[in-house]
Design a protein around this motif. Sequence first.
Motif, PDB file in Angstrom:
ATOM      1  N   THR A 165      -3.876  -6.176  -8.274  1.00 34.48           N
ATOM      2  CA  THR A 165      -3.021  -5.614  -6.987  1.00 34.48           C
ATOM      3  C   THR A 165      -2.093  -4.740  -7.462  1.00 34.48           C
ATOM      4  OG1 THR A 165      -2.120  -6.054  -4.828  1.00 34.48           O
ATOM      5  CG2 THR A 165      -1.184  -7.445  -6.690  1.00 34.48           C
ATOM      6  N   GLU A 166      -1.772  -3.862  -6.670  1.00 34.95           N
ATOM      7  CA  GLU A 166      -0.843  -2.598  -7.193  1.00 34.95           C
ATOM      8  C   GLU A 166       0.692  -2.891  -6.786  1.00 34.95           C
ATOM      9  OE1 GLU A 166      -2.104   1.043  -5.168  1.00 34.95           O
ATOM     10  OE2 GLU A 166      -0.404   1.945  -5.988  1.00 34.95           O
ATOM     11  N   ALA A 167       1.254  -2.239  -7.849  1.00 37.80           N
ATOM     12  CA  ALA A 167       2.904  -2.470  -7.612  1.00 37.80           C
ATOM     13  C   ALA A 167       3.395  -1.086  -7.371  1.00 37.80           C
ATOM     14  CB  ALA A 167       3.499  -3.095  -8.781  1.00 37.80           C
TER      15      ALA A 167
ATOM     16  N   GLU B  92      -9.653   6.603 -14.493  1.00 42.74           N
ATOM     17  CA  GLU B  92     -10.156   7.916 -13.806  1.00 42.74           C
ATOM     18  C   GLU B  92     -10.422   7.848 -12.431  1.00 42.74           C
ATOM     19  OE1 GLU B  92      -9.815  11.207 -14.286  1.00 42.74           O
ATOM     20  OE2 GLU B  92     -10.972  11.688 -12.389  1.00 42.74           O
ATOM     21  N   ARG B  93      -9.689   8.363 -11.592  1.00 45.39           N
ATOM     22  CA  ARG B  93      -9.994   8.158 -10.121  1.00 45.39           C
ATOM     23  C   ARG B  93      -9.897   9.569  -9.162  1.00 45.39           C
ATOM     24  NH1 ARG B  93      -6.566  10.492  -6.739  1.00 45.39           N
ATOM     25  NH2 ARG B  93      -6.130   8.815  -5.740  1.00 45.39           N
ATOM     26  N   GLY B  94     -10.199  10.593  -9.884  1.00 46.63           N
ATOM     27  CA  GLY B  94     -10.328  11.806  -9.219  1.00 46.63           C
ATOM     28  C   GLY B  94      -8.916  12.670  -9.291  1.00 46.63           C
TER      29      GLY B  94
ATOM     30  N   ALA C  83      -2.121   6.096  -8.581  1.00 45.84           N
ATOM     31  CA  ALA C  83      -1.996   7.697  -9.022  1.00 45.84           C
ATOM     32  C   ALA C  83      -0.541   8.105  -8.559  1.00 45.84           C
ATOM     33  CB  ALA C  83      -2.975   8.314  -8.185  1.00 45.84           C
ATOM     34  N   ARG C  84      -0.268   7.668  -7.318  1.00 42.99           N
ATOM     35  CA  ARG C  84       1.057   8.319  -6.831  1.00 42.99           C
ATOM     36  C   ARG C  84       2.123   7.918  -7.904  1.00 42.99           C
ATOM     37  NH1 ARG C  84      -2.389   7.255  -3.926  1.00 42.99           N
ATOM     38  NH2 ARG C  84      -3.172   8.807  -2.079  1.00 42.99           N
ATOM     39  N   ASN C  85       2.157   6.768  -8.546  1.00 38.83           N
ATOM     40  CA  ASN C  85       3.164   6.196  -9.450  1.00 38.83           C
ATOM     41  C   ASN C  85       2.966   6.520 -10.740  1.00 38.83           C
ATOM     42  OD1 ASN C  85       5.386   5.357  -7.686  1.00 38.83           O
ATOM     43  ND2 ASN C  85       3.666   3.931  -6.657  1.00 38.83           N
TER      44      ASN C  85
ATOM     45  N   VAL D 114     -13.636   3.921 -14.345  1.00 37.58           N
ATOM     46  CA  VAL D 114     -13.725   4.970 -13.563  1.00 37.58           C
ATOM     47  C   VAL D 114     -14.002   4.360 -12.058  1.00 37.58           C
ATOM     48  CG1 VAL D 114     -15.332   6.697 -12.694  1.00 37.58           C
ATOM     49  CG2 VAL D 114     -14.844   6.620 -15.047  1.00 37.58           C
ATOM     50  N   ASP D 115     -13.130   5.213 -11.106  1.00 37.75           N
ATOM     51  CA  ASP D 115     -13.043   4.614  -9.756  1.00 37.75           C
ATOM     52  C   ASP D 115     -13.697   5.701  -8.790  1.00 37.75           C
ATOM     53  OD1 ASP D 115     -12.226   4.308  -7.132  1.00 37.75           O
ATOM     54  OD2 ASP D 115     -10.001   4.214  -7.378  1.00 37.75           O
ATOM     55  N   PRO D 116     -14.857   5.823  -8.543  1.00 40.18           N
ATOM     56  CA  PRO D 116     -15.494   6.799  -7.701  1.00 40.18           C
ATOM     57  C   PRO D 116     -15.211   6.740  -6.187  1.00 40.18           C
ATOM     58  CG  PRO D 116     -17.180   5.200  -8.239  1.00 40.18           C
ATOM     59  CD  PRO D 116     -15.866   4.695  -9.077  1.00 40.18           C
ATOM     60  N   SER D 117     -14.702   5.425  -5.973  1.00 37.19           N
ATOM     61  CA  SER D 117     -14.326   5.414  -4.209  1.00 37.19           C
ATOM     62  C   SER D 117     -13.101   6.306  -3.980  1.00 37.19           C
ATOM     63  CB  SER D 117     -13.727   3.951  -4.069  1.00 37.19           C
ATOM     64  OG  SER D 117     -14.916   2.873  -4.285  1.00 37.19           O
ATOM     65  N   HIS D 118     -12.091   6.349  -4.815  1.00 34.65           N
ATOM     66  CA  HIS D 118     -10.932   7.134  -4.550  1.00 34.65           C
ATOM     67  C   HIS D 118     -11.208   8.667  -4.961  1.00 34.65           C
ATOM     68  CE1 HIS D 118      -9.097   3.367  -3.811  1.00 34.65           C
ATOM     69  NE2 HIS D 118      -8.359   3.978  -3.118  1.00 34.65           N
ATOM     70  N   ALA D 119     -12.200   8.829  -5.834  1.00 33.23           N
ATOM     71  CA  ALA D 119     -12.335  10.188  -6.478  1.00 33.23           C
ATOM     72  C   ALA D 119     -13.156  10.749  -5.384  1.00 33.23           C
ATOM     73  CB  ALA D 119     -13.221   9.998  -7.889  1.00 33.23           C
TER      74      ALA D 119
ATOM     75  N   MET E 136      -4.018   1.305 -15.185  1.00 29.82           N
ATOM     76  CA  MET E 136      -3.096   2.552 -14.797  1.00 29.82           C
ATOM     77  C   MET E 136      -3.963   3.788 -14.104  1.00 29.82           C
ATOM     78  SD  MET E 136      -0.539   4.646 -16.990  1.00 29.82           S
ATOM     79  CE  MET E 136       0.719   3.744 -16.856  1.00 29.82           C
ATOM     80  N   LYS E 137      -3.835   4.186 -13.048  1.00 33.22           N
ATOM     81  CA  LYS E 137      -4.577   5.040 -12.443  1.00 33.22           C
ATOM     82  C   LYS E 137      -3.990   6.571 -12.854  1.00 33.22           C
ATOM     83  CE  LYS E 137      -6.887   2.815  -8.802  1.00 33.22           C
ATOM     84  NZ  LYS E 137      -7.626   3.245  -7.721  1.00 33.22           N
ATOM     85  N   ARG E 138      -4.885   7.259 -12.976  1.00 31.45           N
ATOM     86  CA  ARG E 138      -4.582   8.729 -13.385  1.00 31.45           C
ATOM     87  C   ARG E 138      -4.013   9.597 -12.088  1.00 31.45           C
ATOM     88  NH1 ARG E 138      -8.429  13.438 -15.525  1.00 31.45           N
ATOM     89  NH2 ARG E 138      -6.965  15.172 -15.801  1.00 31.45           N
TER      90      ARG E 138
ATOM     91  N   LYS F 224       0.905  -1.251  -0.033  1.00 28.72           N
ATOM     92  CA  LYS F 224       0.186   0.136   0.053  1.00 28.72           C
ATOM     93  C   LYS F 224       0.845   1.152   0.012  1.00 28.72           C
ATOM     94  CE  LYS F 224      -3.466   0.057  -0.173  1.00 28.72           C
ATOM     95  NZ  LYS F 224      -4.219   0.109  -1.302  1.00 28.72           N
ATOM     96  N   PRO F 225       0.667   2.392  -0.845  1.00 30.17           N
ATOM     97  CA  PRO F 225       1.552   3.354  -0.755  1.00 30.17           C
ATOM     98  C   PRO F 225       0.761   4.396   0.042  1.00 30.17           C
ATOM     99  CG  PRO F 225      -0.429   3.446  -2.876  1.00 30.17           C
ATOM    100  CD  PRO F 225      -0.496   2.061  -2.073  1.00 30.17           C
ATOM    101  N   ARG F 226       1.266   4.470   1.069  1.00 33.20           N
ATOM    102  CA  ARG F 226       0.545   5.391   2.372  1.00 33.20           C
ATOM    103  C   ARG F 226       1.039   6.637   2.564  1.00 33.20           C
ATOM    104  NH1 ARG F 226      -2.961   1.949   5.504  1.00 33.20           N
ATOM    105  NH2 ARG F 226      -4.380   3.919   5.499  1.00 33.20           N
TER     106      ARG F 226
HETATM  107  C1  PEP Z   1      -6.170   1.832  -4.193  1.00 35.40           C
HETATM  108  O1  PEP Z   1      -6.385   1.628  -5.319  1.00 35.40           O
HETATM  109  O2  PEP Z   1      -6.330   1.606  -3.240  1.00 35.40           O
HETATM  110  C2  PEP Z   1      -5.179   3.309  -4.169  1.00 35.40           C
HETATM  111  C3  PEP Z   1      -4.238   3.667  -3.283  1.00 35.40           C
HETATM  112  O3  PEP Z   1      -5.606   3.843  -5.473  1.00 35.40           O
HETATM  113  P1  PEP Z   1      -5.179   5.443  -6.088  1.00 35.40           P
HETATM  114  O4  PEP Z   1      -3.709   5.288  -6.496  1.00 35.40           O
HETATM  115  O5  PEP Z   1      -6.093   5.697  -6.989  1.00 35.40           O
HETATM  116  O6  PEP Z   1      -5.099   6.461  -4.944  1.00 35.40           O
END
Ligand code: PEP
Length: 341
Positions: free
Chosen positions: A167-169, A240-242, A189-191, A272-277, A210-212, A135-137
């Motif tokens: 899952t995220e790398a 698209e995640r906001g 998004a951060r990467n 579209v990812d409305p959760s993080h948006a 690939m998230k924006r 997780k990128p925290r």
């Molecule tokens: C996630 O999908 O949990 C996440 C961290 O997403 P994002 O990169 O869009 O913030």
Amino acid sequence: MIIILKNGATEEQVAHVVERIEAMGLQAHLSKGTYRTVIGVIGDEEKIRSAPLMAIPGVEEAVPVLPAFKLASREAHPQSTIVEVGSGKTITKIGGGHFGMIAGPCAIESAERLDEIAGSIKASGANILRGGAYKPRTSPYAFQGLGEEGLKILRDVGRKHGLPTVTEAIDPRHVELIAEYTDMIQLGARNMQNFVLLTEVGKTGKPVLMKRGMAATVKDLLMSAEYVIASGSMQVVLCERGIKGIDNACRNMLDIAAVAQVQLMSHLPIIVDPSHATGRPEIIPSCALAAAASGADGIHIEVHNCPEDAMSDGPQALLPEQYATLAAQIRKVAAVVGKTF
Ligand code: PEP
Ligand code: MN
């Protein structure tokens, strides 16, 4: 490339620009107007794209004819790409009319919890299981994910329920390991502009989500997709995640227009990812339905069976029963705009 010269550019300056163009192995086609001279550059635009043309005396502007994201562009590839996630009997297609329903918790917390969530989202019609093992925290003290143990849980739970996984790398050093366990690799998004990571992920040949980036333009997003495609994987789903907005009522600002914009500019699917948006469960359903109506190729939602206990992004998680209601509505709306499941 079209090079527009400054009003009043001298004969010597024009000749010098032509010289530079020819030195790069291209041809110059001069067009002299009353006020300005315009030079059409003939030949492979890639040879000249990164040259510092604006630094040549007398040059006002250099306008590329082709987009820099050539491999990701619809111009070069008019047919919509269909991304296939999974293998054997558990393949989910996204794009070209196929609709992806990605759901699951933000982080993988335990086998039991993921199993319960996976069972419920599958029953609601989800066709890809998500869960973060790395997780990128924002805080270094927050839960960072279960690592390889999480990857094993995700693989086993996905297999049990017949759901492909994503899952995220976050680190190039983990990419090979992640590729062994999962069907699709998420670039967060951060990467989005971590170009070393993009290249490593592309080299696996796995489908990519690939998230924006939160401060990235649509063009930046497509340039990042270009990195992945250029390094080996055409199987890219954009998300698209906001993005950062001026209002802090929501976590981010959902840029719904990006969906149609991407579909005009690129052959790649966009979900579209409305959760993080939004970060707000009471707003997520409206945004998810708006996204489905806009023609998005899928919806990504975070679901948790006990949000108050979640180790990451609990406040934005939908309960399984809320997801069930929403998923049924999404299917109806997406069907109106011609999607199949
Ligand atoms: C996630 O999908 O949990 C996440 C961290 O997403 P994002 O990169 O869009 O913030
Ligand atoms: Mn999350």
